[in-house]
Design a protein around this motif. Structure first.
Motif, PDB file in Angstrom:
ATOM      1  N   ASP A 276       0.773  -1.427  -0.139  1.00  0.00           N
ATOM      2  CA  ASP A 276       0.160  -0.065  -0.088  1.00  0.00           C
ATOM      3  C   ASP A 276       0.820   1.272  -0.060  1.00  0.00           C
ATOM      4  OD1 ASP A 276      -2.241   2.045   0.180  1.00  0.00           O
ATOM      5  OD2 ASP A 276      -3.041   0.926   2.066  1.00  0.00           O
ATOM      6  N   TYR A 277       1.128   1.986  -1.049  1.00  0.00           N
ATOM      7  CA  TYR A 277       1.997   3.137  -1.332  1.00  0.00           C
ATOM      8  C   TYR A 277       1.409   3.978  -0.498  1.00  0.00           C
ATOM      9  CZ  TYR A 277      -2.245   5.610  -3.185  1.00  0.00           C
ATOM     10  OH  TYR A 277      -3.410   5.975  -3.606  1.00  0.00           O
ATOM     11  N   ASP A 278      -0.001   3.634   0.747  1.00  0.00           N
ATOM     12  CA  ASP A 278      -0.034   5.329   1.234  1.00  0.00           C
ATOM     13  C   ASP A 278       1.458   5.254   3.346  1.00  0.00           C
ATOM     14  OD1 ASP A 278      -2.178   6.731   1.114  1.00  0.00           O
ATOM     15  OD2 ASP A 278      -3.340   5.054   1.525  1.00  0.00           O
TER      16      ASP A 278
ATOM     17  N   TYR B 126       7.476   9.855   4.996  1.00  0.00           N
ATOM     18  CA  TYR B 126       7.474  10.982   4.055  1.00  0.00           C
ATOM     19  C   TYR B 126       9.155  11.785   4.547  1.00  0.00           C
ATOM     20  CZ  TYR B 126       5.334  14.936   6.010  1.00  0.00           C
ATOM     21  OH  TYR B 126       5.588  16.160   6.643  1.00  0.00           O
ATOM     22  N   LEU B 127       8.752  11.747   5.265  1.00  0.00           N
ATOM     23  CA  LEU B 127      10.291  12.723   6.104  1.00  0.00           C
ATOM     24  C   LEU B 127      11.835  12.134   6.678  1.00  0.00           C
ATOM     25  CD1 LEU B 127       8.281  14.723   9.205  1.00  0.00           C
ATOM     26  CD2 LEU B 127       9.110  15.733   6.995  1.00  0.00           C
ATOM     27  N   GLN B 128      11.171  10.787   6.617  1.00  0.00           N
ATOM     28  CA  GLN B 128      12.429   9.694   6.727  1.00  0.00           C
ATOM     29  C   GLN B 128      12.717   9.609   5.875  1.00  0.00           C
ATOM     30  OE1 GLN B 128       9.981   9.473   7.922  1.00  0.00           O
ATOM     31  NE2 GLN B 128      10.203   8.672  10.277  1.00  0.00           N
ATOM     32  N   ILE B 129      12.326   9.304   4.272  1.00  0.00           N
ATOM     33  CA  ILE B 129      12.959   9.222   2.607  1.00  0.00           C
ATOM     34  C   ILE B 129      13.179  10.267   2.594  1.00  0.00           C
ATOM     35  CG2 ILE B 129      11.281   8.686   0.094  1.00  0.00           C
ATOM     36  CD1 ILE B 129       9.142   7.036   2.052  1.00  0.00           C
TER      37      ILE B 129
ATOM     38  N   LYS C 226       3.809  13.596  -0.918  1.00  0.00           N
ATOM     39  CA  LYS C 226       3.760  13.980   0.731  1.00  0.00           C
ATOM     40  C   LYS C 226       2.956  15.027   1.330  1.00  0.00           C
ATOM     41  CE  LYS C 226       0.708  11.506   4.273  1.00  0.00           C
ATOM     42  NZ  LYS C 226      -0.074  11.504   3.950  1.00  0.00           N
ATOM     43  N   TYR C 227       3.977  16.167   0.508  1.00  0.00           N
ATOM     44  CA  TYR C 227       4.208  17.772   1.371  1.00  0.00           C
ATOM     45  C   TYR C 227       2.474  18.028   0.308  1.00  0.00           C
ATOM     46  CZ  TYR C 227       6.267  21.496   3.331  1.00  0.00           C
ATOM     47  OH  TYR C 227       6.751  22.581   4.169  1.00  0.00           O
TER      48      TYR C 227
ATOM     49  N   ILE D 105       2.733  11.129  -6.970  1.00  0.00           N
ATOM     50  CA  ILE D 105       3.508  10.064  -7.734  1.00  0.00           C
ATOM     51  C   ILE D 105       3.956   9.936  -8.971  1.00  0.00           C
ATOM     52  CG2 ILE D 105       4.405   7.630  -6.453  1.00  0.00           C
ATOM     53  CD1 ILE D 105       3.242   7.325  -4.352  1.00  0.00           C
ATOM     54  N   ALA D 106       2.895   9.084  -9.789  1.00  0.00           N
ATOM     55  CA  ALA D 106       2.325   8.669 -10.786  1.00  0.00           C
ATOM     56  C   ALA D 106       3.012  10.016 -12.316  1.00  0.00           C
ATOM     57  CB  ALA D 106       1.332   8.444 -11.047  1.00  0.00           C
ATOM     58  N   THR D 107       2.407  11.059 -11.441  1.00  0.00           N
ATOM     59  CA  THR D 107       2.657  11.994 -12.311  1.00  0.00           C
ATOM     60  C   THR D 107       4.349  12.485 -11.508  1.00  0.00           C
ATOM     61  OG1 THR D 107       0.687  13.126 -11.359  1.00  0.00           O
ATOM     62  CG2 THR D 107       2.655  14.615 -12.491  1.00  0.00           C
TER      63      THR D 107
END
Length: 383
Positions: free
Chosen positions: A66-68, A74-77, A128-129, A318-320
């Motif tokens: 699940d991409y969620d 997202y901050l760690q990434i 995500k941001y 993400i896809a965009t």
């Protein structure tokens, strides 16, 4: 893995099959491009095949995640992406041998470009941001924060320096922010400013060219030889001249696979990576080039459909971002081999040789296939 009623119909088989055909096409051309190498083509094909298999496995694993989950971290990434880019600046691999280019790092026996990994980190974290700030994205302070968030890693890439990769980032960042709902007034302002800078840059170029000698500045040489490659036919203009000669000599059907003169006699530079489209043009001709572009068109079309029909802005962005990233690579690579855009050293997705690059391409498709699994009721497998 799938149930008949909901999962199987959401899996984009057309996207996957198109990707596989592109990879097979790439293997074929890489073999031709490396036959004249002293060690032959086996070493190149072995590396590319291993990267493809690993990438395919990663892509299929990403489909069931699940991409969620990525959004939760997202901050760690984002932090990890910037740490890798900073590490390349302070501890690069063979920077002195590559003209102080600090784009590669090593972790144990593995040598790779952290900017390739950072592409995913920035796309996921920026998606995500933007999603978190979508209701206020047109407030100047919020928009400023988004721009700082997105452009900080771009600044690190420019310090390496790697202008080509930085342009890839800038392009997909701009497309993602636009898709996130930015007001057209901001777009208009950016276009006006860009037009003003373009006019100034063109005027400055011709003013400098009055007394400029090729060799005074390497970066400016690349701009000069893009416009006038014949000014330096043995150095900065050599790549484009040989590439255009190869593509032009292929005519409609090409000289034949493994029979290209520019390719097999070694006149084409970096022919297995940056200038692989010239190999296609010479040996497979206009037909071979158009066939590749048709495959790319199908690929991008399927990615756009996923972005359009997914159920959340996070997944859509993400896809965009991935679609924009791949499009820029394709446009820039094909354009530079024909002398239509400046040479920036950007490889051709799924076709150019490079283990890390192949792995990144396959993971990109896996992420988009995973996003497509949470689309709405629209039947994705209808062409």
């Amino acid at each position: 893995m799938f149930t008949k009623d909901n999962k199987l119909k959401r899996f984009d088989f057309i996207l996957l099959f198109t990707t596989l055909i592109l990879c097979l096409y790439g293997f074929l051309v890489i073999k031709s491009a490396t036959m004249s190498q002293a060690m032959g083509s086996d070493r190149f094909l072995r590396t590319q095949t291993i990267a493809f298999v690993l990438g395919l496995i990663c892509a299929l694993v990403l489909v069931i995640i699940d991409y969620d989950l990525y959004g939760t971290f997202y901050l760690q990434i984002y932090a990890l992406s910037n740490i890798l880019l900073l590490y390349a600046l302070v501890n690069p691999v063979n920077a002195s041998e590559w003209g102080d280019v600090r784009s590669w790092i090593s972790i144990g026996p593995i040598v790779f470009q952290p900017s390739e990994i950072a592409k995913f980190g920035v796309i996921i974290s920026l998606a995500k941001y933007i999603d978190l700030n979508k209701d206020n994205i047109n407030e100047p302070f919020i928009l400023f924060k988004i721009l700082v968030f997105a452009l900080f890693p771009v600044g690190l890439i420019l310090l390496q320096p790697d202008l080509g990769t930085a342009l890839v980032f800038i392009f997909f960042i701009a497309v993602m922010i636009f898709a996130g709902g930015i007001d057209y007034k901001y777009v208009t302002v950016v276009l006006i400013i860009g037009l003003i800078f373009a006019v100034i840059a063109i005027g400055a170029f011709f003013y400098i060219m009055k007394d400029y000698q090729v060799g005074d500045n390497y970066q400016f040489d690349r701009i000069v030889t893009f416009v006038y490659p014949e000014l330096d036919p043995t150095d900065t203009g050599y790549q484009v001249i040989q590439s255009k000669t190869a593509i032009g000599s292929g005519l409609l059907y090409g000289r034949g696979l493994y029979k290209g003169v520019q390719n097999q006699l070694g006149y084409l530079p970096t022919k297995e990576t940056d200038f692989i489209f010239a190999v296609i043009g010479e040996e497979l001709g206009f037909i071979g080039g158009i066939f590749l572009l048709v495959l790319y068109s199908i690929l991008l079309y399927r990615l756009i459909r996923i972005a359009k029909h997914t159920t959340s802005m996070f997944g859509s962005l993400i896809a965009t971002g991935i679609t924009a990233m791949l499009f820029f690579h394709i446009f820039e690579n094909v354009g530079m081999t024909m002398g239509l855009v400046p040479v920036t050293g950007i490889p051709l997705p799924f076709v150019s040789y490079g283990g890390t690059f192949m792995l990144v391409n396959m993971v990109s498709i896996g992420l988009c296939l995973g996003v497509g699994m949470k689309r709405n009721s629209f039947d994705l497998n209808e062409f």
